[in-house]
Design a protein around this motif. Structure first.
Motif, PDB file in Angstrom:
ATOM      1  N   PHE A 164       0.831  -1.205   0.000  1.00 20.29           N
ATOM      2  CA  PHE A 164       0.000   0.000   0.000  1.00 20.29           C
ATOM      3  C   PHE A 164       0.868   1.259   0.000  1.00 20.29           C
ATOM      4  O   PHE A 164       0.706   2.144  -0.852  1.00 20.29           O
ATOM      5  N   ALA A 165       1.806   1.346   0.945  1.00 25.33           N
ATOM      6  CA  ALA A 165       2.670   2.517   1.025  1.00 25.33           C
ATOM      7  C   ALA A 165       3.533   2.650  -0.225  1.00 25.33           C
ATOM      8  O   ALA A 165       3.718   3.756  -0.760  1.00 25.33           O
ATOM      9  N   PHE A 166       4.049   1.530  -0.715  1.00 24.47           N
ATOM     10  CA  PHE A 166       4.864   1.558  -1.920  1.00 24.47           C
ATOM     11  C   PHE A 166       4.059   2.089  -3.102  1.00 24.47           C
ATOM     12  O   PHE A 166       4.539   2.931  -3.875  1.00 24.47           O
ATOM     13  N   SER A 167       2.825   1.613  -3.261  1.00 22.71           N
ATOM     14  CA  SER A 167       1.983   2.038  -4.383  1.00 22.71           C
ATOM     15  C   SER A 167       1.709   3.532  -4.321  1.00 22.71           C
ATOM     16  O   SER A 167       1.829   4.248  -5.331  1.00 22.71           O
ATOM     17  N   VAL A 168       1.341   4.021  -3.148  1.00 25.26           N
ATOM     18  CA  VAL A 168       1.023   5.442  -2.990  1.00 25.26           C
ATOM     19  C   VAL A 168       2.234   6.304  -3.314  1.00 25.26           C
ATOM     20  O   VAL A 168       2.137   7.307  -4.040  1.00 25.26           O
ATOM     21  N   LEU A 169       3.402   5.926  -2.805  1.00 28.71           N
ATOM     22  CA  LEU A 169       4.609   6.731  -3.031  1.00 28.71           C
ATOM     23  C   LEU A 169       5.027   6.738  -4.491  1.00 28.71           C
ATOM     24  O   LEU A 169       5.418   7.784  -5.030  1.00 28.71           O
ATOM     25  N   VAL A 170       4.948   5.579  -5.162  1.00 29.86           N
ATOM     26  CA  VAL A 170       5.329   5.521  -6.572  1.00 29.86           C
ATOM     27  C   VAL A 170       4.371   6.359  -7.419  1.00 29.86           C
ATOM     28  O   VAL A 170       4.795   7.120  -8.301  1.00 29.86           O
ATOM     29  N   ILE A 171       3.083   6.245  -7.136  1.00 29.61           N
ATOM     30  CA  ILE A 171       2.086   7.012  -7.896  1.00 29.61           C
ATOM     31  C   ILE A 171       2.304   8.508  -7.708  1.00 29.61           C
ATOM     32  O   ILE A 171       2.337   9.283  -8.671  1.00 29.61           O
ATOM     33  N   LEU A 172       2.480   8.933  -6.464  1.00 25.57           N
ATOM     34  CA  LEU A 172       2.680  10.360  -6.195  1.00 25.57           C
ATOM     35  C   LEU A 172       3.985  10.872  -6.805  1.00 25.57           C
ATOM     36  O   LEU A 172       4.031  11.988  -7.337  1.00 25.57           O
ATOM     37  N   SER A 229      -4.643  14.956  -5.473  1.00 23.05           N
ATOM     38  CA  SER A 229      -3.592  14.014  -5.840  1.00 23.05           C
ATOM     39  C   SER A 229      -3.342  13.018  -4.720  1.00 23.05           C
ATOM     40  O   SER A 229      -3.242  11.804  -4.954  1.00 23.05           O
ATOM     41  N   VAL A 230      -3.229  13.519  -3.498  1.00 17.37           N
ATOM     42  CA  VAL A 230      -3.018  12.626  -2.363  1.00 17.37           C
ATOM     43  C   VAL A 230      -4.222  11.716  -2.169  1.00 17.37           C
ATOM     44  O   VAL A 230      -4.079  10.508  -1.946  1.00 17.37           O
ATOM     45  N   ALA A 231      -5.433  12.271  -2.277  1.00 15.51           N
ATOM     46  CA  ALA A 231      -6.642  11.466  -2.093  1.00 15.51           C
ATOM     47  C   ALA A 231      -6.715  10.346  -3.126  1.00 15.51           C
ATOM     48  O   ALA A 231      -6.986   9.181  -2.783  1.00 15.51           O
ATOM     49  N   CYS A 232      -6.474  10.668  -4.384  1.00 11.83           N
ATOM     50  CA  CYS A 232      -6.561   9.658  -5.436  1.00 11.83           C
ATOM     51  C   CYS A 232      -5.425   8.648  -5.338  1.00 11.83           C
ATOM     52  O   CYS A 232      -5.619   7.453  -5.587  1.00 11.83           O
ATOM     53  N   ALA A 233      -4.229   9.102  -4.981  1.00  6.32           N
ATOM     54  CA  ALA A 233      -3.116   8.164  -4.814  1.00  6.32           C
ATOM     55  C   ALA A 233      -3.408   7.177  -3.693  1.00  6.32           C
ATOM     56  O   ALA A 233      -3.082   5.984  -3.793  1.00  6.32           O
ATOM     57  N   LEU A 234      -4.033   7.653  -2.616  1.00  6.28           N
ATOM     58  CA  LEU A 234      -4.419   6.754  -1.521  1.00  6.28           C
ATOM     59  C   LEU A 234      -5.456   5.733  -1.991  1.00  6.28           C
ATOM     60  O   LEU A 234      -5.392   4.544  -1.643  1.00  6.28           O
ATOM     61  N   ILE A 235      -6.410   6.186  -2.808  1.00  5.15           N
ATOM     62  CA  ILE A 235      -7.435   5.277  -3.313  1.00  5.15           C
ATOM     63  C   ILE A 235      -6.825   4.219  -4.231  1.00  5.15           C
ATOM     64  O   ILE A 235      -7.079   3.019  -4.079  1.00  5.15           O
ATOM     65  N   TYR A 236      -5.995   4.651  -5.163  1.00  5.79           N
ATOM     66  CA  TYR A 236      -5.401   3.698  -6.099  1.00  5.79           C
ATOM     67  C   TYR A 236      -4.393   2.789  -5.400  1.00  5.79           C
ATOM     68  O   TYR A 236      -4.267   1.608  -5.743  1.00  5.79           O
ATOM     69  N   GLY A 237      -3.678   3.336  -4.414  1.00  3.93           N
ATOM     70  CA  GLY A 237      -2.775   2.499  -3.636  1.00  3.93           C
ATOM     71  C   GLY A 237      -3.535   1.447  -2.850  1.00  3.93           C
ATOM     72  O   GLY A 237      -3.115   0.287  -2.773  1.00  3.93           O
ATOM     73  N   ALA A 238      -4.675   1.845  -2.275  1.00  3.41           N
ATOM     74  CA  ALA A 238      -5.515   0.881  -1.548  1.00  3.41           C
ATOM     75  C   ALA A 238      -6.076  -0.168  -2.495  1.00  3.41           C
ATOM     76  O   ALA A 238      -6.224  -1.343  -2.126  1.00  3.41           O
ATOM     77  N   SER A 239      -6.392   0.232  -3.728  1.00  4.53           N
ATOM     78  CA  SER A 239      -6.892  -0.727  -4.713  1.00  4.53           C
ATOM     79  C   SER A 239      -5.832  -1.769  -5.053  1.00  4.53           C
ATOM     80  O   SER A 239      -6.122  -2.969  -5.136  1.00  4.53           O
ATOM     81  N   VAL A 274       0.328  -6.963  -9.721  1.00  3.83           N
ATOM     82  CA  VAL A 274      -0.040  -5.800  -8.901  1.00  3.83           C
ATOM     83  C   VAL A 274       0.879  -4.621  -9.216  1.00  3.83           C
ATOM     84  O   VAL A 274       0.425  -3.475  -9.333  1.00  3.83           O
ATOM     85  N   LEU A 275       2.168  -4.900  -9.357  1.00  4.36           N
ATOM     86  CA  LEU A 275       3.103  -3.824  -9.707  1.00  4.36           C
ATOM     87  C   LEU A 275       2.790  -3.242 -11.082  1.00  4.36           C
ATOM     88  O   LEU A 275       3.006  -2.058 -11.334  1.00  4.36           O
ATOM     89  N   GLY A 276       2.251  -4.070 -11.962  1.00  2.49           N
ATOM     90  CA  GLY A 276       1.805  -3.564 -13.251  1.00  2.49           C
ATOM     91  C   GLY A 276       0.668  -2.569 -13.102  1.00  2.49           C
ATOM     92  O   GLY A 276       0.625  -1.539 -13.788  1.00  2.49           O
ATOM     93  N   PHE A 277      -0.257  -2.844 -12.174  1.00  4.25           N
ATOM     94  CA  PHE A 277      -1.335  -1.902 -11.910  1.00  4.25           C
ATOM     95  C   PHE A 277      -0.797  -0.612 -11.289  1.00  4.25           C
ATOM     96  O   PHE A 277      -1.298   0.478 -11.587  1.00  4.25           O
ATOM     97  N   VAL A 278       0.195  -0.728 -10.430  1.00  6.70           N
ATOM     98  CA  VAL A 278       0.808   0.465  -9.845  1.00  6.70           C
ATOM     99  C   VAL A 278       1.364   1.356 -10.952  1.00  6.70           C
ATOM    100  O   VAL A 278       1.132   2.581 -10.975  1.00  6.70           O
ATOM    101  N   HIS A 282     -15.196  -0.898  -4.759  1.00  8.67           N
ATOM    102  CA  HIS A 282     -15.134  -2.357  -4.853  1.00  8.67           C
ATOM    103  C   HIS A 282     -14.328  -2.988  -3.707  1.00  8.67           C
ATOM    104  O   HIS A 282     -14.167  -4.203  -3.683  1.00  8.67           O
ATOM    105  N   TRP A 283     -13.841  -2.181  -2.778  1.00 12.83           N
ATOM    106  CA  TRP A 283     -13.016  -2.777  -1.725  1.00 12.83           C
ATOM    107  C   TRP A 283     -13.791  -3.771  -0.871  1.00 12.83           C
ATOM    108  O   TRP A 283     -13.228  -4.696  -0.310  1.00 12.83           O
ATOM    109  N   SER A 284     -15.093  -3.581  -0.731  1.00 11.55           N
ATOM    110  CA  SER A 284     -15.880  -4.447   0.150  1.00 11.55           C
ATOM    111  C   SER A 284     -16.406  -5.681  -0.569  1.00 11.55           C
ATOM    112  O   SER A 284     -17.066  -6.503   0.039  1.00 11.55           O
ATOM    113  N   THR A 285     -16.141  -5.794  -1.890  1.00 17.28           N
ATOM    114  CA  THR A 285     -16.680  -6.923  -2.641  1.00 17.28           C
ATOM    115  C   THR A 285     -15.728  -8.103  -2.601  1.00 17.28           C
ATOM    116  O   THR A 285     -14.579  -7.981  -2.253  1.00 17.28           O
TER     117      THR A 285
END
Length: 300
Positions: free
Chosen positions: A162-170, A239-249, A263-267, A297-300
């Motif tokens: 999660f943290a890795f995804s958010v940081l790379v996206i940002l 930007s931070v809000a969306c990066a958190l959402i996509y990182g959580a995804s 997963v890294l491909g999605f990042v 979709h997180w709850s599905t």
């Protein structure tokens, strides 16, 4: 022995199938959307394709290798998912060709000959998409079977995906944002800010609560350092809000046992595909809305 000979020397029907698929797909890739005149079918294809170019020959050869080596020679099982998804996207491609050139269905419905032409393009696209989607699904399945515990650097990434995804996206978005700093304000974003600030009447054309959110955050930044600061403040927030959402995804996909390489491909998809970078640096409601879909979709 006979099986080995058959594998290296396919039957004539195999090569006929390869040639048909290759020419159909090459035709679909190289065609320019054209309304055909009254002539025979050979003349239609000749007029649409124009002069044979080296790129046409290269395309046919590459597709022939693909269909021979991957799709037919190795006798992979049929994939219903790839068949249906490829067919749906092929319809989209043909309809898109028609509307991009004529703003209607003329490329498909102008005449019976025109329909034959559009159908040929559809079949060529379908063959390519079916093969590509099928290979992608098989690759993902093979990665899932090989999924394992990672150590070292990869292990740290896996444990903190999660943290890795958010940081790379940002990190990728910041580079793009710096070029357009403090950010772009398209027509819709400007209209919503004007509504919030009282320069325009509130309209149902833009969602009311998104106007309030956008205006409130912009006003905080503007009160600190003017309008440019207000724009930058809102861009930083979304930007931070969306990066958190996509990182959580991405983290959610890994928890559902999607292979780490996938997963890294999605990042990387969220980090470097231009549409996400463009959304991130623009004051527009679509940016936040784009994050709602994966987040829902997180709850599905």
């Amino acid at each position: 022995m006979n099986g080995a000979i058959q594998k290296h020397h396919p039957a004539w029907r195999h090569w006929i199938t390869v040639c048909i698929l290759s020419f159909l797909s090459a035709f679909a890739v190289n065609i320019q959307p054209t309304i055909v005149e009254r002539t025979n079918l050979f003349g239609i294809f000749r007029n649409v394709m124009g002069e044979v170019a080296p790129t046409h020959v290269i395309t046919v050869i590459a597709l022939a290798w693909l269909y021979h080596r991957v799709l037919l020679r190795e006798r992979r099982p049929f994939s219903l998912t790839a068949f249906l998804v490829g067919g749906i996207f092929s319809v989209f491609l043909v309809v898109g060709m028609s509307f991009s050139s004529y703003a209607d269905f003329s490329f498909i419905t102008a005449s019976k000959r025109q329909f034959v032409l559009a159908l040929t393009v559809f079949l060529g696209d379908w063959a390519i998409l079916y093969t590509g989607i099928k290979l992608l699904l098989e690759k993902l399945d093979s990665l899932a079977l090989k999924d394992r515990l990672y150590t070292g650097l990869w292990g740290k990434i896996d444990r903190h995906i999660f943290a890795f995804s958010v940081l790379v996206i940002l990190a990728c978005w910041v580079v793009f944002w710096a070029v357009y700093f403090p950010g772009s304000v398209p027509h819709d974003g400007r209209a919503q800010l004007n509504m919030y600030l009282g320069f325009q009447n509130i309209s149902r054309h833009h969602p009311y609560y998104s106007t309030l959110l956008m205006g409130a955050i912009y006003s905080i930044g503007a009160s600190i350092g003017g309008s440019n600061c207000g724009v930058a403040f809102y861009i930083a927030f979304q930007s931070v809000a969306c990066a958190l959402i996509y990182g959580a995804s991405c983290s959610y996909l890994r928890k559902k046992r999607m292979p780490l390489p996938a997963v890294l491909g999605f990042v990387l998809f969220f980090a470097v595909v231009p549409i996400w970078c463009t959304y991130a640096q623009a004051v527009i409601k679509d940016t936040i809305y784009a994050g709602v879909l994966p987040g829902s979709h997180w709850s599905t």
